[in-house]
Design an enzyme around this catalytic site. Sequence first.
Site, mmCIF file in Angstrom:
data_model
loop_
_atom_site.group_PDB
_atom_site.id
_atom_site.type_symbol
_atom_site.label_atom_id
_atom_site.label_comp_id
_atom_site.label_asym_id
_atom_site.label_seq_id
_atom_site.Cartn_x
_atom_site.Cartn_y
_atom_site.Cartn_z
ATOM 1 N N LYS A 1 0.744 -1.164 0.067
ATOM 2 C CA LYS A 1 -0.025 -0.119 0.078
ATOM 3 C C LYS A 1 1.063 1.383 -0.074
ATOM 4 C CE LYS A 1 -0.842 0.434 4.938
ATOM 5 N NZ LYS A 1 -0.344 1.604 5.284
ATOM 6 N N THR A 2 2.164 1.117 0.761
ATOM 7 C CA THR A 2 3.014 2.461 0.559
ATOM 8 C C THR A 2 3.362 2.699 -0.494
ATOM 9 O OG1 THR A 2 3.560 1.890 2.938
ATOM 10 C CG2 THR A 2 4.729 3.597 1.842
ATOM 11 N N ASP B 1 -3.855 7.410 4.512
ATOM 12 C CA ASP B 1 -3.436 6.244 4.824
ATOM 13 C C ASP B 1 -4.135 5.852 6.066
ATOM 14 O OD1 ASP B 1 -1.867 3.867 4.612
ATOM 15 O OD2 ASP B 1 -0.037 4.906 5.545
ATOM 16 N N GLU B 2 -4.062 4.395 6.262
ATOM 17 C CA GLU B 2 -4.626 3.674 7.658
ATOM 18 C C GLU B 2 -5.954 4.303 8.052
ATOM 19 O OE1 GLU B 2 -3.097 1.340 8.357
ATOM 20 O OE2 GLU B 2 -1.007 1.401 8.468
ATOM 21 N N GLN C 1 -7.393 -4.861 10.002
ATOM 22 C CA GLN C 1 -6.429 -4.268 10.705
ATOM 23 C C GLN C 1 -6.738 -3.195 11.662
ATOM 24 O OE1 GLN C 1 -2.143 -4.889 9.208
ATOM 25 N NE2 GLN C 1 -3.168 -4.733 7.302
ATOM 26 N N ARG D 1 2.557 -10.370 10.502
ATOM 27 C CA ARG D 1 3.763 -9.678 10.523
ATOM 28 C C ARG D 1 5.000 -10.482 10.291
ATOM 29 N NH1 ARG D 1 2.292 -5.703 9.875
ATOM 30 N NH2 ARG D 1 0.507 -6.701 9.645
#
Length: 685
Positions: A31-32, A217-218, A248, A586
């Site tokens: 996504k970044t 973002d997020e 998330q 993770r």
Amino acid sequence: MKLDNLNEMQKQAVTTTEGPLLVLAGAGSGKTKVLTTRIAYLVLEKNVDPSNILAITFTNKAAFEMKQRVGEMLGMLVHKIQISTFHSFGLSIIKQNYDKLNLKSNFTIIDSDDSLVTIKKILKDMGIDPKEYNPRGIKSKISGAKNSLIDCYEYEKYANSEFEKIVLEVYRKYEQKLHNNNSLDFDDLLVYPINLFRKYPNILKKYQEKFKYILIDEYQDTNEVQYILSKMISAKYKNICVVGDNDQSIYSFRQADYRNILNFEKDYNNAKTIMLEQNYRSTAMILKAANDVIKNNKQRKDKILWTENNEGVKIHYKQAYDEKDEAYYVYQEINKLLAKNVSKKDIVVLYRTNAQSRNMEEILIRENIPYRVIGSFYFYSRKEIKDLISYLKVIYNPSDDINLQRIINTPKRGIGLKTISNLVDKANLENKSIFDVIDSGKELQFKKTIEELITLKEKHTLTELIDLILDKTKMKKELEEENSIVSLSRLENLEEFKTITKTFEEEGIVSLEDFLNEISLVSDIEEHKNNNDVITLMTVHSAKGLEFDNVFIIGLEEGIFPHANSLFNQEELEEERRLCYVAITRAKKELWLVNAKRRTIYGSTNCNEPSRFISEISDDYLDCNDEQSFEIDDLGDYKLGDHVCHKIFGQGVIIKIDDDTYTIAFSNKYGIRKISKTHKSLRKE
């Protein structure tokens, strides 16, 4: 602009530039890369003026990384783009319009601890016992109200209980105190811009015109006030792209509302949704386990992670006897990894609560394996550092009563609580700051020191100013004269603070105002540095956004993870499941799931069922370690001279047998020890 390094869905997310866009980006789906490429695409391909772009993320670390990546594509043009956290963005609006918000230009931002100190002082002045009305609880209520845009007058509607009535009174006095001090708290950085826009629609129009393209973002982590601010800024052009993952969303305790991302399509009728489901981080086996767990949640948009990475090894599952056996098992597995030349920095141990780290720490210390705990104790929270920052804040804004009261007798100057109380009363009576009403006694000498430092700050660098403060306030002298291990450690911390100011100076931040603004916005997760070759211990909440080759998740038991508080609430249980999903994703290469049959935590011992999240994973993906090392019933009685092995102390020989204990001589630094006959960590050699 070449987009060959993007998959098909990523390309769509980058090139769909007009109108509202929801990008549901699974863990490890790049996504970044999508966000940063989209920003560059707007400038290079759509000829958007960089100053018309606003990109918002949640941490300073993420904003810094985004700036770096965009800078690699756009060069110096990146400096024209507003890439920041919500709070930094709010602060920039306040600084540009402080006069309309009834603030002076030299306003200061108080941190969470200072906010708590202020509330405690208000309760004391009200004659209220903090044991009866918890100051942290009151602070949380005030923060929650602000983040729901409920001011201290409107809060009266909610003051139905005795506790809420106390909160209401404290809230009003707290706001008055901030106003008198020309100060804001962290919540105000978002509340003030919304109040500004509601009162001055023409100012809102100016920002809407400026920021024609907005990226957030997020988005699943936005709370009410962030959500409203986003809607206000984007209302004219509606070129808003939000990126996030409802699976998330793990910050409801910060008032984050995962429904914001689920409702995006309702908020913007013509919104387009793009799913990023290809994962570039983990093995297929790890993703299958993650999908198995998260599909049990009802409040979500269906999304199935997949990867072209290799299948990978099965997920290791171990049930230990107790928390010490659990820690020993993890240590043994870490040792195996280190024997294969795996770097320590590629290993993390995750747990639900900070209290679980202790046993892991003890065994790593004992075995001399370097580690660091993330998020437990933090440089800026140390007393001496907070004192130094308070001096800086008072030098910048002498009307800051909160920070002034912290340092007026630090180091000790013989200014007692009675004197300070009289000064507070005088300031309240005359409606002035404490600094303004000081006119005699030892406190006048303190005032003169501050006035001298205010004059000196104009002629010196930040780093030089730190030296001057340490010298003229006698902070340094007091610690040197104490000459204890603690005082010398504190002195080292104060010296280390100059490393921070030098770094800021090298980055071009030279004014005290900018420096204070920047350190007010620092988050403790930025203490995590990937180049430290140590084992990392951290809570799952702290691990969000990070990745490691090898991940151990410990304490997977009902009542621990999922947490006991969630067991009777479906919404909270779903958040725990999202937390587990975050923990699993993770891992890049190998994953260990570990729990214990019995656990002593917070002083009591319980036997817990294995976490439901383990049973939600297909047996096909689990490698269950069936060897129960704590089962010794079949070994019979021990005899004098028997060779034994202890989980912690290693190899030894029984040299004495009593009614309840064995005395064992161990062949290493542990020497002779008495061990209970019922101890489960002992076996015959």
